[in-house]
Design a protein around this motif. Structure first.
Motif, PDB file in Angstrom:
ATOM      1  N   THR A  21       0.760  -1.357   0.013  1.00  0.00           N
ATOM      2  CA  THR A  21      -0.160  -0.078  -0.042  1.00  0.00           C
ATOM      3  C   THR A  21       0.897   1.364  -0.120  1.00  0.00           C
ATOM      4  O   THR A  21       0.428   2.460  -0.672  1.00  0.00           O
ATOM      5  CB  THR A  21      -0.948   0.156   1.101  1.00  0.00           C
ATOM      6  OG1 THR A  21      -0.046  -0.117   2.178  1.00  0.00           O
ATOM      7  CG2 THR A  21      -1.798  -1.291   0.986  1.00  0.00           C
ATOM      8  N   TRP A  24       1.877   3.796  -3.571  1.00  0.00           N
ATOM      9  CA  TRP A  24       0.810   4.326  -3.799  1.00  0.00           C
ATOM     10  C   TRP A  24       0.651   5.861  -3.413  1.00  0.00           C
ATOM     11  O   TRP A  24       0.316   6.788  -3.956  1.00  0.00           O
ATOM     12  CB  TRP A  24      -0.893   3.730  -3.362  1.00  0.00           C
ATOM     13  CG  TRP A  24      -0.944   2.915  -4.212  1.00  0.00           C
ATOM     14  CD1 TRP A  24      -1.148   1.341  -3.626  1.00  0.00           C
ATOM     15  CD2 TRP A  24      -1.334   2.424  -5.674  1.00  0.00           C
ATOM     16  NE1 TRP A  24      -1.585   0.676  -4.719  1.00  0.00           N
ATOM     17  CE2 TRP A  24      -1.339   1.258  -5.937  1.00  0.00           C
ATOM     18  CE3 TRP A  24      -1.091   3.396  -6.655  1.00  0.00           C
ATOM     19  CZ2 TRP A  24      -1.617   0.826  -7.047  1.00  0.00           C
ATOM     20  CZ3 TRP A  24      -1.281   2.776  -7.918  1.00  0.00           C
ATOM     21  CH2 TRP A  24      -1.798   1.486  -8.409  1.00  0.00           C
ATOM     22  N   TYR A  27       2.541   8.670  -5.713  1.00  0.00           N
ATOM     23  CA  TYR A  27       1.787   9.289  -6.799  1.00  0.00           C
ATOM     24  C   TYR A  27       0.874  10.477  -6.194  1.00  0.00           C
ATOM     25  O   TYR A  27       0.197  10.109  -5.441  1.00  0.00           O
ATOM     26  CB  TYR A  27       0.843   8.299  -7.666  1.00  0.00           C
ATOM     27  CG  TYR A  27       1.986   7.356  -8.229  1.00  0.00           C
ATOM     28  CD1 TYR A  27       2.481   7.397  -9.419  1.00  0.00           C
ATOM     29  CD2 TYR A  27       2.082   6.009  -7.542  1.00  0.00           C
ATOM     30  CE1 TYR A  27       3.339   6.619 -10.027  1.00  0.00           C
ATOM     31  CE2 TYR A  27       3.255   5.043  -8.396  1.00  0.00           C
ATOM     32  CZ  TYR A  27       3.553   5.262  -9.475  1.00  0.00           C
ATOM     33  OH  TYR A  27       4.495   4.531 -10.165  1.00  0.00           O
ATOM     34  N   THR A  29      -2.324  12.852  -6.230  1.00  0.00           N
ATOM     35  CA  THR A  29      -3.717  12.951  -6.532  1.00  0.00           C
ATOM     36  C   THR A  29      -4.023  13.992  -7.161  1.00  0.00           C
ATOM     37  O   THR A  29      -3.807  15.075  -7.041  1.00  0.00           O
ATOM     38  CB  THR A  29      -4.631  12.984  -5.174  1.00  0.00           C
ATOM     39  OG1 THR A  29      -4.054  11.746  -4.109  1.00  0.00           O
ATOM     40  CG2 THR A  29      -6.063  12.965  -5.389  1.00  0.00           C
ATOM     41  N   SER A  71      -3.606   0.332 -14.353  1.00  0.00           N
ATOM     42  CA  SER A  71      -3.393   0.431 -12.875  1.00  0.00           C
ATOM     43  C   SER A  71      -2.460  -0.672 -12.298  1.00  0.00           C
ATOM     44  O   SER A  71      -1.505  -0.450 -11.583  1.00  0.00           O
ATOM     45  CB  SER A  71      -4.672   0.326 -12.246  1.00  0.00           C
ATOM     46  OG  SER A  71      -5.567   1.458 -12.488  1.00  0.00           O
ATOM     47  N   PHE A  75       1.132  -0.345 -10.870  1.00  0.00           N
ATOM     48  CA  PHE A  75       1.496  -0.950  -9.549  1.00  0.00           C
ATOM     49  C   PHE A  75       2.838  -1.905  -9.811  1.00  0.00           C
ATOM     50  O   PHE A  75       3.633  -1.752  -8.573  1.00  0.00           O
ATOM     51  CB  PHE A  75       0.077  -1.692  -9.211  1.00  0.00           C
ATOM     52  CG  PHE A  75       0.376  -2.364  -7.956  1.00  0.00           C
ATOM     53  CD1 PHE A  75       0.644  -1.748  -6.735  1.00  0.00           C
ATOM     54  CD2 PHE A  75       0.217  -3.498  -7.659  1.00  0.00           C
ATOM     55  CE1 PHE A  75       0.494  -2.333  -5.666  1.00  0.00           C
ATOM     56  CE2 PHE A  75       0.283  -4.430  -6.622  1.00  0.00           C
ATOM     57  CZ  PHE A  75       0.365  -3.592  -5.552  1.00  0.00           C
ATOM     58  N   THR A  78       5.971   0.233 -10.028  1.00  0.00           N
ATOM     59  CA  THR A  78       6.407   1.015  -8.753  1.00  0.00           C
ATOM     60  C   THR A  78       6.817  -0.159  -7.596  1.00  0.00           C
ATOM     61  O   THR A  78       7.979  -0.097  -7.136  1.00  0.00           O
ATOM     62  CB  THR A  78       5.335   1.521  -8.111  1.00  0.00           C
ATOM     63  OG1 THR A  78       4.568   2.333  -9.001  1.00  0.00           O
ATOM     64  CG2 THR A  78       5.497   2.423  -6.877  1.00  0.00           C
TER      65      THR A  78
END
Length: 222
Positions: A21, A24, A27, A29, A71, A75, A78
């Motif tokens: 988690t 994220w 990145y 928003t 996505s 993901f 990363t």
């Protein structure tokens, strides 16, 4: 050497969920006041080019997968890139996680193909013009190859990343121990380690792309 692939725990709680988690947060928003941000513009351009290239041979109905696959690509990239940093954990070296991604995606392609194109899905198990004696054998082979697809997805991603991390650790350990005994050899080993690190960066991006590309191919051929 394999301790780097063990899941870290704190007070008996596995921290793999935290490792999944936290990336994220890196990145930003998207907001109205920063829509012209260069990072967001580059990110949007990359996603548009990727989805256009990936879904060009797929019919209009398959374009609904664009958001999901884009996505997953970001993901995986990363996680793979962050795993190259020192003192980090790479969740994508865990076969259980990769299979957890591969099996639902593969099963979704099979169910969608069976729902919308049942004739084409069943015909894929038996090529046109097959001799009568080979029909049972080919059906068995195609069925086995169908169920091997998710295993190939998960194992390919796990094996490539695990091999790269092990090789980097082996070479870095050798360079460290030879630094005081053979400085020249250690320097050459460090140059090799630098080149291998650059290669591992490319592998981290390519393997994420290959994973998503194979899912899109399974979507074309259920």
């Amino acid at each position: 050497f394999f301790d780097q692939f063990s899941i870290t725990s704190f007070l008996g709680i596995p921290l793999i969920a935290l490792a999944l988690t936290l990336p994220w947060i890196l990145y930003p928003t998207p907001q109205n006041r920063c829509m012209n941000n260069r990072l967001l513009t580059l990110q949007s351009w990359f996603i548009r080019q990727f989805t256009h290239q990936l879904f060009l041979p797929i019919n209009q109905g398959g374009h609904k997968w664009a958001l999901l696959l884009a996505s997953i690509l970001i993901f995986l990239i990363t996680l793979n890139l962050l795993g190259i940093l020192p003192y980090t954990f790479t969740p994508t070296t865990q076969l259980s996680m990769n299979m957890g991604l591969a099996i639902p995606l593969w099963l979704a392609t099979i169910l969608i193909g069976a729902r919308y194109q049942p004739t084409h899905t069943l015909a894929h198990l038996l090529p046109i013009g097959t001799p009568a004696l080979l029909i049972p054998i080919l059906i068995m082979i195609e069925t086995i190859s169908l169920f091997i697809r998710p295993i190939a997805l998960g194992v390919r991603l796990t094996a490539n990343l695990t091999a790269g991390h092990l090789l980097i650790q082996l070479i870095s350990t050798a360079a460290f121990h030879m630094f005081f005994m053979m400085p020249t050899v250690a320097t050459l080993t460090m140059v090799l380690l630098l080149l291998l690190s650059v290669l591992e960066l490319a592998v981290a991006i390519i393997q994420a792309y290959v994973f998503v590309l194979l899912v899109s191919l399974y979507l074309q051929i259920p």
